[in-house]
Design a protein around this motif. Sequence first.
Motif, PDB file in Angstrom:
ATOM      1  N   ARG A 168       5.455   7.933   7.687  1.00  0.00           N
ATOM      2  CA  ARG A 168       4.281   7.644   7.207  1.00  0.00           C
ATOM      3  C   ARG A 168       3.275   5.935   7.451  1.00  0.00           C
ATOM      4  O   ARG A 168       4.120   5.358   8.245  1.00  0.00           O
ATOM      5  CB  ARG A 168       4.498   7.384   5.911  1.00  0.00           C
ATOM      6  CG  ARG A 168       4.579   8.832   5.676  1.00  0.00           C
ATOM      7  CD  ARG A 168       5.207   8.813   3.982  1.00  0.00           C
ATOM      8  NE  ARG A 168       4.821  10.424   3.546  1.00  0.00           N
ATOM      9  CZ  ARG A 168       4.340  11.282   3.158  1.00  0.00           C
ATOM     10  NH1 ARG A 168       3.258  11.079   3.483  1.00  0.00           N
ATOM     11  NH2 ARG A 168       4.726  12.587   2.755  1.00  0.00           N
ATOM     12  N   ARG A 210      -1.816  10.793   1.069  1.00  0.00           N
ATOM     13  CA  ARG A 210      -0.751  10.542  -0.185  1.00  0.00           C
ATOM     14  C   ARG A 210      -2.079   9.143  -0.569  1.00  0.00           C
ATOM     15  O   ARG A 210      -1.684   8.571   0.576  1.00  0.00           O
ATOM     16  CB  ARG A 210       0.412   9.787  -0.137  1.00  0.00           C
ATOM     17  CG  ARG A 210       0.999   9.382  -1.133  1.00  0.00           C
ATOM     18  CD  ARG A 210       3.224   9.684  -0.650  1.00  0.00           C
ATOM     19  NE  ARG A 210       3.341   8.625  -0.327  1.00  0.00           N
ATOM     20  CZ  ARG A 210       4.492   8.183   0.214  1.00  0.00           C
ATOM     21  NH1 ARG A 210       5.063   9.380  -0.407  1.00  0.00           N
ATOM     22  NH2 ARG A 210       5.073   7.179   0.683  1.00  0.00           N
ATOM     23  N   GLU A 213      -2.292   5.485   1.351  1.00  0.00           N
ATOM     24  CA  GLU A 213      -2.080   5.928   2.728  1.00  0.00           C
ATOM     25  C   GLU A 213      -2.501   6.569   3.951  1.00  0.00           C
ATOM     26  O   GLU A 213      -3.906   7.210   3.522  1.00  0.00           O
ATOM     27  CB  GLU A 213      -0.729   5.666   2.576  1.00  0.00           C
ATOM     28  CG  GLU A 213       0.742   5.292   2.354  1.00  0.00           C
ATOM     29  CD  GLU A 213       1.962   5.513   1.630  1.00  0.00           C
ATOM     30  OE1 GLU A 213       2.133   6.298   2.991  1.00  0.00           O
ATOM     31  OE2 GLU A 213       2.755   4.884   1.846  1.00  0.00           O
ATOM     32  N   VAL A 217       1.501  12.277   8.660  1.00  0.00           N
ATOM     33  CA  VAL A 217       2.431  11.447   8.863  1.00  0.00           C
ATOM     34  C   VAL A 217       2.614  12.221  10.380  1.00  0.00           C
ATOM     35  O   VAL A 217       2.241  13.367  11.165  1.00  0.00           O
ATOM     36  CB  VAL A 217       3.389  12.235   7.939  1.00  0.00           C
ATOM     37  CG1 VAL A 217       2.809  11.717   6.972  1.00  0.00           C
ATOM     38  CG2 VAL A 217       3.416  13.578   7.245  1.00  0.00           C
TER      39      VAL A 217
END
Length: 226
Positions: A168, A210, A213, A217
């Motif tokens: 991440r 998310r 962030e 990913v």
Amino acid sequence: MEDIDVIAVLQDPVRRRLYEYVVAQGREVGRNEAAEAVGVARTLAAHHLDRLADAGLLESGSRRLTGRSGPGAGRPAKVYTRARVERSVSLPARDYRTAAELLAEAAEEAGLDAGLRAAARRRGASLRGAAAPCESLDEAVELLAARGYEPHREDGPEQEGGPGDVVRMRNCPFHSVAERFPPLVCGMNLALLEGLIGSDGPLRARMDARPGECCVVVQASKNNNH
């Protein structure tokens, strides 16, 4: 305080190390932890952390670090996290953000999403150059760190091949434009990272937004966990 003055606050080497440590954790950090991490006294750490908060580089709050509440739980401790505001300095003055937002608005209105993703994928592959696709998540972390994504490893969902560790990213380099045009810019970012890590290798980039962030990913493909 002007952005150039804010950034100048980081000239002090201890203050910069404290800032970098807090940023790298991605969570609230107390004074004792920060002081121990950079090897300075708690009082010195507290001074510099408060200076960073005063400059707007960190946000401060208070909570009980013991996890307990009620009588005997102790006094709340001061904690720090990275500030959400973005700072930048350009000499002489430039306004690339407005240009990026205008281009994104025009691309969105013209339905150029597919063309933008194709261009981003080519750019990612160009940035990777002659290097082979990333072979491991550790290699991806190194590559993404060099691009300013602030990557970190985290346990992900189970896959058919076993545990699914993911990479991440705490920072999105396109954050300000992505906030205004999320489908367009996040799709561009995904394509860019596909080209950067190599879509024909053992890793894959995918969307998994998310709060706070990057929306992308990186994960090992099924049966290819590293």
